[in-house]
Design a protein around this motif. Structure first.
Motif, PDB file in Angstrom:
ATOM      1  N   LEU A 112       0.856  -1.178   0.000  1.00 51.66           N
ATOM      2  CA  LEU A 112       0.000   0.000   0.000  1.00 51.66           C
ATOM      3  C   LEU A 112       0.897   1.234   0.000  1.00 51.66           C
ATOM      4  O   LEU A 112       1.759   1.383   0.863  1.00 51.66           O
ATOM      5  CB  LEU A 112      -0.907   0.000   1.246  1.00 51.66           C
ATOM      6  N   ASP A 113       0.668   2.080  -0.986  1.00 51.75           N
ATOM      7  CA  ASP A 113       1.415   3.338  -1.039  1.00 51.75           C
ATOM      8  C   ASP A 113       0.662   4.407  -0.270  1.00 51.75           C
ATOM      9  O   ASP A 113      -0.575   4.391  -0.230  1.00 51.75           O
ATOM     10  CB  ASP A 113       1.602   3.777  -2.499  1.00 51.75           C
ATOM     11  N   ALA A 114       1.389   5.339   0.294  1.00 53.71           N
ATOM     12  CA  ALA A 114       0.824   6.471   1.033  1.00 53.71           C
ATOM     13  C   ALA A 114      -0.235   6.021   2.030  1.00 53.71           C
ATOM     14  O   ALA A 114      -1.397   6.414   1.945  1.00 53.71           O
ATOM     15  CB  ALA A 114       0.233   7.505   0.070  1.00 53.71           C
ATOM     16  N   ALA A 153      -2.307   7.928   8.180  1.00 55.04           N
ATOM     17  CA  ALA A 153      -1.539   8.044   9.423  1.00 55.04           C
ATOM     18  C   ALA A 153      -2.058   7.085  10.491  1.00 55.04           C
ATOM     19  O   ALA A 153      -1.271   6.518  11.263  1.00 55.04           O
ATOM     20  CB  ALA A 153      -1.601   9.491   9.921  1.00 55.04           C
ATOM     21  N   ASP A 154      -3.377   6.888  10.569  1.00 51.56           N
ATOM     22  CA  ASP A 154      -3.927   5.964  11.559  1.00 51.56           C
ATOM     23  C   ASP A 154      -3.361   4.565  11.368  1.00 51.56           C
ATOM     24  O   ASP A 154      -3.067   3.862  12.337  1.00 51.56           O
ATOM     25  CB  ASP A 154      -5.457   5.921  11.451  1.00 51.56           C
ATOM     26  N   LEU A 155      -3.232   4.156  10.109  1.00 51.39           N
ATOM     27  CA  LEU A 155      -2.745   2.811   9.823  1.00 51.39           C
ATOM     28  C   LEU A 155      -1.270   2.690  10.185  1.00 51.39           C
ATOM     29  O   LEU A 155      -0.860   1.731  10.851  1.00 51.39           O
ATOM     30  CB  LEU A 155      -2.978   2.485   8.345  1.00 51.39           C
ATOM     31  N   THR A 156      -0.451   3.666   9.789  1.00 50.23           N
ATOM     32  CA  THR A 156       0.981   3.563  10.088  1.00 50.23           C
ATOM     33  C   THR A 156       1.203   3.639  11.597  1.00 50.23           C
ATOM     34  O   THR A 156       2.062   2.931  12.120  1.00 50.23           O
ATOM     35  CB  THR A 156       1.791   4.665   9.378  1.00 50.23           C
ATOM     36  N   ALA A 157       0.421   4.468  12.302  1.00 57.16           N
ATOM     37  CA  ALA A 157       0.599   4.580  13.747  1.00 57.16           C
ATOM     38  C   ALA A 157       0.326   3.238  14.416  1.00 57.16           C
ATOM     39  O   ALA A 157       1.105   2.770  15.258  1.00 57.16           O
ATOM     40  CB  ALA A 157      -0.330   5.654  14.308  1.00 57.16           C
ATOM     41  N   MET A 158      -0.778   2.601  14.041  1.00 54.41           N
ATOM     42  CA  MET A 158      -1.127   1.313  14.656  1.00 54.41           C
ATOM     43  C   MET A 158      -0.130   0.243  14.262  1.00 54.41           C
ATOM     44  O   MET A 158       0.295  -0.572  15.096  1.00 54.41           O
ATOM     45  CB  MET A 158      -2.529   0.891  14.213  1.00 54.41           C
ATOM     46  N   LEU A 159       0.265   0.235  12.983  1.00 48.26           N
ATOM     47  CA  LEU A 159       1.163  -0.821  12.523  1.00 48.26           C
ATOM     48  C   LEU A 159       2.548  -0.653  13.148  1.00 48.26           C
ATOM     49  O   LEU A 159       3.181  -1.647  13.549  1.00 48.26           O
ATOM     50  CB  LEU A 159       1.243  -0.809  10.992  1.00 48.26           C
ATOM     51  N   ALA A 160       3.012   0.595  13.265  1.00 50.74           N
ATOM     52  CA  ALA A 160       4.319   0.829  13.876  1.00 50.74           C
ATOM     53  C   ALA A 160       4.310   0.333  15.318  1.00 50.74           C
ATOM     54  O   ALA A 160       5.230  -0.353  15.774  1.00 50.74           O
ATOM     55  CB  ALA A 160       4.660   2.320  13.826  1.00 50.74           C
ATOM     56  N   THR A 213       7.295   1.761   5.964  1.00 47.56           N
ATOM     57  CA  THR A 213       7.892   3.090   5.894  1.00 47.56           C
ATOM     58  C   THR A 213       6.721   4.067   5.828  1.00 47.56           C
ATOM     59  O   THR A 213       5.597   3.650   5.508  1.00 47.56           O
ATOM     60  CB  THR A 213       8.772   3.274   4.639  1.00 47.56           C
ATOM     61  N   PRO A 214       6.928   5.331   6.117  1.00 47.58           N
ATOM     62  CA  PRO A 214       5.797   6.266   6.067  1.00 47.58           C
ATOM     63  C   PRO A 214       5.163   6.333   4.681  1.00 47.58           C
ATOM     64  O   PRO A 214       3.993   6.665   4.539  1.00 47.58           O
ATOM     65  CB  PRO A 214       6.434   7.607   6.451  1.00 47.58           C
ATOM     66  N   GLU A 215       5.957   6.007   3.641  1.00 45.52           N
ATOM     67  CA  GLU A 215       5.423   6.127   2.283  1.00 45.52           C
ATOM     68  C   GLU A 215       4.758   4.853   1.808  1.00 45.52           C
ATOM     69  O   GLU A 215       3.957   4.865   0.893  1.00 45.52           O
ATOM     70  CB  GLU A 215       6.537   6.484   1.280  1.00 45.52           C
ATOM     71  N   ARG A 216       5.156   3.723   2.387  1.00 43.26           N
ATOM     72  CA  ARG A 216       4.720   2.465   1.788  1.00 43.26           C
ATOM     73  C   ARG A 216       4.738   1.341   2.818  1.00 43.26           C
ATOM     74  O   ARG A 216       5.639   1.251   3.630  1.00 43.26           O
ATOM     75  CB  ARG A 216       5.660   2.125   0.626  1.00 43.26           C
ATOM     76  N   ILE A 217       3.719   0.480   2.714  1.00 43.89           N
ATOM     77  CA  ILE A 217       3.718  -0.765   3.491  1.00 43.89           C
ATOM     78  C   ILE A 217       3.793  -1.894   2.478  1.00 43.89           C
ATOM     79  O   ILE A 217       3.039  -1.892   1.485  1.00 43.89           O
ATOM     80  CB  ILE A 217       2.441  -0.906   4.336  1.00 43.89           C
ATOM     81  N   ALA A 218       4.684  -2.825   2.691  1.00 40.48           N
ATOM     82  CA  ALA A 218       4.767  -3.967   1.783  1.00 40.48           C
ATOM     83  C   ALA A 218       4.903  -5.236   2.608  1.00 40.48           C
ATOM     84  O   ALA A 218       5.486  -5.224   3.697  1.00 40.48           O
ATOM     85  CB  ALA A 218       5.954  -3.814   0.833  1.00 40.48           C
TER      86      ALA A 218
END
Lengths: 712, 326
Positions: free
Chosen positions: B102-104, B107-114, B168-173
């Motif tokens: 997933l690109d871009a 923020a909610d998703l990256t916060a939880m995933l981090a 990464t903030p730009e991409r989840i793979a």
């Protein structure tokens, strides 16, 4: 010896049609200028809903995607979902009889039953000022407790008491057949739309049940493949490369050049001939038992180089590289975790799946469907970018392998046509009788007494059967609905729900072009017939007709056009005023509701009938907006069909004086927009004892030979 | 680890929210008198979120401001749902699971995933957001009245591992075959987001129930918020009460989505075995953020009481309530 002095002019093409056409175009243009589209959306909002669902019920936060409010109940600190509430107008906008869609407040419980149903707004003329809204409210109340999972139909009044299935039938309302059908369709369409989103049922083909016939023919796999019942789908590497054209991605794992990229064998197993050929009799029976009634099984065997069923495919899961699609929608299909050993040994070896399609998926195996595979290629090494392409093949079986059962016999408008077939037949027969009588001036029309009796008989039929029995009084309301549909909704379906009226409308439109408005106004309008019968009272009551001075008469005739313009303008603007002004028509009071209505309306209708005793058909000539619209459209009339003599108007004024409608000018010219086709003047002109020029000629010992002449 | 969906979720934490709402709606005279003496009005709004009912209660002097705050609170919930709800096929997380990347990401998703990946590292994988592939396996088997075959379970467990995810903030793979669930964190994170939205509106007294709980200030009448912890076997009775309650609390338990009548198999999976942990019946953790409380409670279920206590000890300000299997 001048015989030319007396000549009959037979029906002749008329002039002036172009002007009338221009006038109509003008009118339409004016209406189209007012394209103010009112917003048609739910109006209640949270505050409105809280009135309908008071404490202890709680109106929850609106769904963020669709205008649906959860209705909750709090118990011991926890909330329970009671229902999903919504306004039908947000999901199904089905124009009612007056052309405007009703708005219902519906609360659907999580199990799909109606918990609440109320009318928020409606413009159904029959309820608005006629029966009152209470019968409509009571009608809608009937849905509470029924399930939206089943098709619900409107029965006759008291259908439930008479033994109709109470889970799938609501009692209809006589005189409001069309309106109740619209309400029913609105209820179901809106509820299924919400159920699809929130409750997981309500697929496209809801209610439709397609099942394989039990017929079995012992056909081998080779024959099934030849027929396409078992489909072998071989995809070449070139086809796949074509799908990835432009991406610059090559097959990362190419097989041998002559080997197909993939090789799938596809079969719909419910058909016994196919299912038993593949599974054998016992396993076929077991499979059908296991998936249960209404469900479907599709087999896919993969034997090519690339497989849509990879090694990590989990039994019982939804395959992510294989989808079944029908009608543009993906059908939910899941691996049924079935044993491979049941498979016919002569099928290709390789991974396989037996996909189960559930009962609720709305899958129709008798219609074509497609199986698509998703092929993915990657770009890049560390964080590869995946690019997927779907490639599909169509699968279809002959429809005669299946039985299709539609629980509601056809869409509901066909019901109304079937239910009213006998009325339609009688009206059609009457119209078929009327046409030759009116067309042949030298037959019945020429015989004064028999024709008079025929006319009385026909008018009695128009009033008693067409009006009071078949409820086919044409009305300006239909025109209002048409204008609304034309400008606002684009849905003319409401016209289909009233077959007798539609039949007469069709007939009137044809006769309008041939003879003008008179055919309807003089022969087929039940209220017109009622006035004509009332007029017989004038003589015994010693009421003398009031002579309206010609100038006033001319002015009053224009009033009906003003009324028409007001109504159509209001309709075009989407204003409910159109319904109010339409009450100028006493038809609903006198014909639809048999005068059983609140007293101001009855007073008005009776007043018009009394007026009729003094000013014959004063309503028709001065006020009727429907008559006005027909008179306008009647300008398109092709024939000047009333025979004239050169003596007509000068010197003879007999027909002019005898015309009860004032439709003959002193010059003898016929004012067709005002003519009611009573045929009096036609009878006179064919009667040697009445027609003055003929009487005079006979006295002078001559005979007048009617001869055609060109029109003026 | 939790997986979706959680229909008919039974409430185990109750008390405060329920009492607050009941009094606000029913309006006992005493409560109203006290509340009005403080000059405060109360508003409660419920709605459907995360497959259950969320309810927000706020108190304050200005009624229109309360309504505006509730609007913002639910907007925060919708944003979290759009980012990471597996019940929504169009959520960012659902799209990530389908495509594998997933690109871009929001923020909610990256916060939880981090947070999830960090907790996975700290718990050595006892908490792992990549257990999602276990869900269809168990629910399918359960629908047939069976348990997954050992071989199938092994095949799926082989696809589990938080190191298969690159953030990464730009991409989840993710590596092929990987699927994520953030159901163990989404309600706690939503409670954080809602509370932040309410604070931004100047709300001093609030009780947030997004499935996990957050509280701030007091009831409108000045009495403290109380949080009851229900007995997991008899959910109508309270096993404990946290009072006064401020901050955040989350509970994980074996009672919500069970695959077996004895509650041995439920919606929390041990990533190492693909089966449910056997030690605890429920764990409640209080913390200064909902995300932390929610993550720790799930991790404790997998770790068991002893190792769970050790984990929570590393996070100052957190408390635990363990209820063992009866």
């Amino acid at each position: 010896m001048t015989h030319e002095a007396s000549r009959l002019t037979p029906p002749s093409p008329r002039r002036g049609g172009r002007d009338a056409h221009a006038l109509l175009c003008h009118l339409v243009a004016i209406l189209l200028v007012f394209l103010a589209l009112p917003a048609h959306a739910g109006t209640l909002g949270r505050a409105g809903l809280e009135k309908h669902f008071p404490p202890p019920l709680v109106v929850g936060e609106r769904d963020d995607r669709i205008p649906v409010w959860p209705i909750l109940k709090q118990e011991a600190g926890a909330y329970e979902i009671i229902a999903y509430a919504f306004e039908s107008i947000d999901f199904a906008r089905i124009p009612g009889f007056g052309g405007t869609a009703p708005d219902l407040l519906i609360a659907l419980a999580p199990d799909g039953t109606f918990r609440d149903a109320k009318v928020i707004a409606h413009h159904e003329p029959v309820f608005l000022e006629g029966l009152g809204s209470e019968p409509l409210f009571a009608f809608v109340e009937q849905y509470v407790g029924l399930s939206a999972r089943q098709p619900i139909r409107v029965g006759r009044p008291n259908a439930r008491a008479a033994g109709a299935a109470p889970a799938t039938t609501v009692d209809g309302i006589s005189m409001a057949t069309a309106s109740t059908r619209v309400i029913n369709e609105t209820m179901l369409a809106a509820s299924l739309a919400v159920a699809r989103e929130k409750l997981g049922f309500g697929a496209v083909n809801t209610g439709l049940r397609v099942e394989a016939k039990p017929d079995y023919a012992p056909l081998g796999l080779a024959e099934l493949e030849r027929r396409g019942w078992v489909k072998r789908w071989r995809m070449t590497p070139a086809e796949v490369d074509a799908a990835f054209a432009g991406t610059g991605l090559a097959d990362p794992d190419p097989g041998a050049p002559d080997e197909p990229f993939s090789d799938l064998t596809i079969a719909y197993l419910n058909v016994p001939t196919i299912g038993r050929a593949i599974l054998g009799e016992a396993a076929y029976a077991r499979l059908m038992r296991e998936i249960g009634p209404g469900a479907h099984a599709v087999m896919v065997v993969s034997s090519g180089h690339w497989s849509p069923l990879p090694d990590d495919f989990v039994l019982g899961s939804v395959p992510d590289r294989l989808t079944i699609q029908q009608g543009g929608l993906t059908v939910n299909a899941r691996d049924a975790a079935w044993e491979r050993r049941d498979l016919a040994p002569d099928l290709p070896a390789g991974p396989w799946t037996l996909l189960k399609i559930g009962d609720a998926a709305g899958f129709d195996p008798s219609a074509p469907w497609s199986l698509s595979v998703k092929v993915t290629r990657e770009r890049g090494q560390i964080f590869p970018e995946k690019i997927a392409r779907e490639i599909a093949t169509e699968y279809r079986l002959p429809p005669d392998l299946f039985t299709r059962a539609v629980p509601d016999e056809g869409p509901s408008w066909t019901d109304s046509w079937r239910a009213r077939a006998s009325e339609l037949g009688i009206i059609a027969a009457a119209l078929a009788l009327l046409v030759p009588v009116l067309a042949r001036h030298d037959a019945l029309v020429a015989k004064s007494r028999p024709f008079g009796l025929f006319r009385l008989g026909f008018l009695a039929f128009t009033l008693g059967f067409v009006g009071w029995t078949a409820q086919a009084q044409l009305s300006i309301v239909t025109l209002v609905g048409t204008v609304r549909a034309l400008i606002h909704t684009g849905d003319f379906g409401f016209l289909l729900y009233d077959p007798p009226s539609l039949l007469i409308w069709g007939f009137v439109l044809v006769t309008l072009v041939v003879w003008g408005r008179g055919t309807f106004c003089g022969w087929l309008c039940p209220f017109g017939a009622l006035q004509e019968f009332c007029a017989f009272l004038a003589k015994p009551l010693r009421i003398r007709q009031v002579t309206v001075p010609p100038r006033l008469d001319r002015a009053l005739r224009q009033v009906k056009y003003a009324v028409l313009a007001a109504i159509l303008l209001a309709a075009a603007l989407g204003s409910p005023l159109a319904d109010t002004v339409s009450e100028v028509e006493p038809f609903k009071t006198a014909i639809t509701l048999y005068f059983a209505r609140s007293w101001p309306f009855v007073l008005y209708a009776v007043g018009l009938l009394v007026l009729n005793l003094f000013v014959y058909k004063g309503f028709c000539r001065y006020l009727c907006p429907l008559g006005a619209s027909l008179a306008l459209a009647g300008r398109l009339r092709l024939l000047d069909w009333i025979p004239r003599r050169t003596e007509c108007g000068s010197p003879c004024q007999l027909c002019k004086v005898r015309c009860r409608y004032g439709a003959i000018e002193p010059s003898g010219r016929i004012d067709y927009p005002e003519c009611f086709q009573c045929m009096d003047c036609v009878t006179i002109i064919h009667d040697p004892a009445q027609c003055v020029p003929q009487v005079v000629a006979r006295r002078r010992g001559r005979r007048i030979v009617p001869r055609p002449v060109a029109a003026e | 680890m939790r997986s979706p969906p959680r229909p008919a979720r039974r409430r185990v934490l109750l008390g405060a929210a329920g009492l607050a709402a009941a009094t606000a709606l029913g309006g006992t005279a005493a409560f109203r008198a006290l509340a009005s003496r403080r000059g405060l009005a109360t508003r409660t709004r419920a709605g459907l979120a995360f497959g259950t009912v969320a309810a927000l209660t706020v108190a304050g002097p200005d009624e229109p401001a309360l309504d505006a705050a509730l609007d913002d609170g639910f907007a925060a919930i919708r944003a979290v749902e759009a980012a990471a709800s597996l019940l929504r096929p169009d959520s960012a997380l659902s799209r990530l699971n389908r495509a594998g990347y997933l690109d871009a990401p929001p923020a909610d998703l990256t916060a939880m995933l981090a947070f999830a990946l960090d907790l996975a590292r700290r718990t050595d994988g006892a908490f792992d957001p990549t257990v999602q592939p276990l869900w269809p396996l168990w629910s399918e088997a359960s629908a047939r009245g069976e348990k997954p075959e050992a071989a199938a379970l092994r095949a799926v467990v082989a696809r589990i591992g938080w190191r298969r995810v690159r953030l990464t903030p730009e991409r989840i793979a993710m590596e092929p075959g990987t699927a994520l669930t953030l159901n163990a964190l989404i309600q706690g994170h939503a409670a954080d987001r809602v509370m932040a939205a309410l604070r931004a509106r100047g709300i001093e007294d609030a009780f947030v129930d997004t499935g996990e709980f957050g509280a701030r200030g007091t009831h409108a009448d000045g009495t403290p918020w109380r949080l009851g912890i229900a007995d997991p076997r008899r959910t109508e009775t309270l096993a404990a009460v946290i009072a006064p309650f401020t901050g955040f609390a989350a509970t994980s338990g074996d009672y919500q989505m069970c695959f077996s009548a004895d509650r041995a198999d439920h919606h929390i999976f041990d990533p190492a075995t693909g089966r449910s942990p056997r030690d605890l019946s429920s764990v409640t953790v209080t913390a200064e953020s909902g995300l932390l409380a929610d993550g720790l409670s799930t991790a404790c279920m997998v770790l068991g009481a002893a190792r769970g206590r050790d984990l929570v000890a590393g996070f100052p300000g957190c408390t635990t309530h363990f209820i063992g299997k009866a």
